[in-house]
Design a protein around this motif. Structure first.
Motif, short mmCIF file in Angstrom:
data_model
loop_
_atom_site.label_atom_id
_atom_site.label_comp_id
_atom_site.label_asym_id
_atom_site.label_seq_id
_atom_site.Cartn_x
_atom_site.Cartn_y
_atom_site.Cartn_z
N LYS A 69 0.83 -1.20 0.00
CA LYS A 69 0.00 0.00 0.00
C LYS A 69 0.87 1.26 0.00
O LYS A 69 0.63 2.18 -0.78
N ILE A 70 1.86 1.30 0.86
CA ILE A 70 2.75 2.46 0.91
C ILE A 70 3.50 2.59 -0.40
O ILE A 70 3.65 3.70 -0.94
N MET A 71 3.96 1.49 -0.94
CA MET A 71 4.69 1.52 -2.19
C MET A 71 3.83 2.07 -3.32
O MET A 71 4.29 2.88 -4.13
N ARG A 72 2.57 1.67 -3.37
CA ARG A 72 1.65 2.20 -4.39
C ARG A 72 1.46 3.70 -4.23
O ARG A 72 1.46 4.44 -5.22
N VAL A 73 1.30 4.16 -3.00
CA VAL A 73 1.13 5.60 -2.75
C VAL A 73 2.36 6.36 -3.20
O VAL A 73 2.26 7.40 -3.87
N VAL A 74 3.54 5.87 -2.84
CA VAL A 74 4.79 6.54 -3.20
C VAL A 74 4.96 6.59 -4.72
O VAL A 74 5.35 7.62 -5.27
N LEU A 75 4.67 5.50 -5.39
CA LEU A 75 4.81 5.48 -6.85
C LEU A 75 3.74 6.32 -7.54
O LEU A 75 4.02 7.03 -8.50
N LEU A 76 2.52 6.27 -7.05
CA LEU A 76 1.44 7.07 -7.63
C LEU A 76 1.69 8.57 -7.44
O LEU A 76 1.33 9.38 -8.29
N ALA A 77 2.35 8.92 -6.36
CA ALA A 77 2.64 10.33 -6.08
C ALA A 77 3.50 10.97 -7.17
O ALA A 77 3.46 12.19 -7.34
N SER A 78 4.23 10.17 -7.90
CA SER A 78 5.11 10.72 -8.93
C SER A 78 4.32 11.27 -10.12
O SER A 78 4.88 12.05 -10.90
N ILE A 79 3.06 10.89 -10.28
CA ILE A 79 2.27 11.40 -11.42
C ILE A 79 1.18 12.36 -10.99
O ILE A 79 0.41 12.83 -11.83
N ILE A 80 1.12 12.66 -9.71
CA ILE A 80 0.13 13.61 -9.19
C ILE A 80 0.87 14.89 -8.81
O ILE A 80 1.85 14.83 -8.07
N PRO A 81 0.42 16.05 -9.32
CA PRO A 81 1.08 17.29 -8.93
C PRO A 81 1.09 17.45 -7.40
O PRO A 81 0.09 17.17 -6.73
N PHE A 82 2.20 17.83 -6.86
CA PHE A 82 2.45 18.02 -5.43
C PHE A 82 2.51 16.69 -4.67
O PHE A 82 2.66 16.69 -3.46
N GLY A 83 2.40 15.56 -5.36
CA GLY A 83 2.40 14.26 -4.71
C GLY A 83 3.71 13.92 -4.03
O GLY A 83 3.74 13.33 -2.95
N THR A 84 4.82 14.30 -4.65
CA THR A 84 6.12 13.97 -4.05
C THR A 84 6.34 14.74 -2.75
O THR A 84 7.04 14.26 -1.87
N PHE A 85 5.74 15.92 -2.64
CA PHE A 85 5.87 16.68 -1.40
C PHE A 85 5.11 15.99 -0.27
O PHE A 85 5.55 15.97 0.88
N TYR A 86 3.96 15.43 -0.60
CA TYR A 86 3.20 14.65 0.39
C TYR A 86 3.99 13.44 0.84
O TYR A 86 4.06 13.14 2.04
N VAL A 87 4.59 12.72 -0.09
CA VAL A 87 5.38 11.53 0.24
C VAL A 87 6.53 11.90 1.18
O VAL A 87 6.80 11.20 2.15
N ASP A 88 7.19 13.00 0.88
CA ASP A 88 8.29 13.42 1.73
C ASP A 88 7.83 13.67 3.15
O ASP A 88 8.45 13.20 4.11
N ARG A 89 6.72 14.36 3.29
CA ARG A 89 6.21 14.67 4.63
C ARG A 89 5.66 13.45 5.35
O ARG A 89 5.86 13.26 6.53
N ALA A 90 4.97 12.59 4.62
CA ALA A 90 4.28 11.46 5.25
C ALA A 90 5.16 10.25 5.48
O ALA A 90 4.98 9.54 6.48
N TYR A 91 6.11 9.99 4.59
CA TYR A 91 6.86 8.73 4.67
C TYR A 91 8.38 8.88 4.79
O TYR A 91 9.03 7.95 5.22
N LEU A 92 8.93 10.01 4.40
CA LEU A 92 10.39 10.10 4.33
C LEU A 92 11.02 10.87 5.49
O LEU A 92 12.18 10.64 5.80
N LYS A 93 10.29 11.79 6.08
CA LYS A 93 10.86 12.53 7.23
C LYS A 93 10.93 11.61 8.42
O LYS A 93 10.01 10.87 8.70
N GLN A 94 12.04 11.69 9.12
CA GLN A 94 12.18 10.83 10.29
C GLN A 94 12.46 11.64 11.53
O GLN A 94 13.00 12.67 11.52
#
Length: 91
Positions: A66-91
């Motif tokens: 599920k997380i992998m799908r969200v991360v990959l889908l974010a690459s084709i949605i405007p502003f999606g990569t910013f969401y991924v960074d905040r939700a999954y990549l910040k530690q």
């Protein structure tokens, strides 16, 4: 690897926004396609790097499907990569 992915995600997101909201309208409304050409190749390379790094980082962090799908889908949605960074990549 995670820090590299975060940087690539940031630049991929910025290039996608510039391509969609700046270069493409200029191409169609002002009949000036050079900005799409200038931004298209770097964005394409950043997109490929984002996908490859997402798979590598996802395997290292043991993301579920599920997380992998969200991360990959974010690459084709405007502003999606910013969401991924905040939700999954910040530690």
């Amino acid at each position: 690897m995670l820090q590299l992915f975060r940087v690539i995600a940031l630049f991929e997101g910025i290039s996608y926004i510039l391509l969609l909201f700046i270069a493409t309208p200029i191409k169609y409304f002002l009949d000036e396609p050079k900005y799409v050409k200038w931004l298209g190749m770097p964005h394409g390379l950043l997109f490929i790097a984002y996908i490859v790094l997402a798979v590598i980082v996802g395997a290292n962090l043991k993301w579920d499907k599920k997380i992998m799908r969200v991360v990959l889908l974010a690459s084709i949605i405007p502003f999606g990569t910013f969401y991924v960074d905040r939700a999954y990549l910040k530690q």
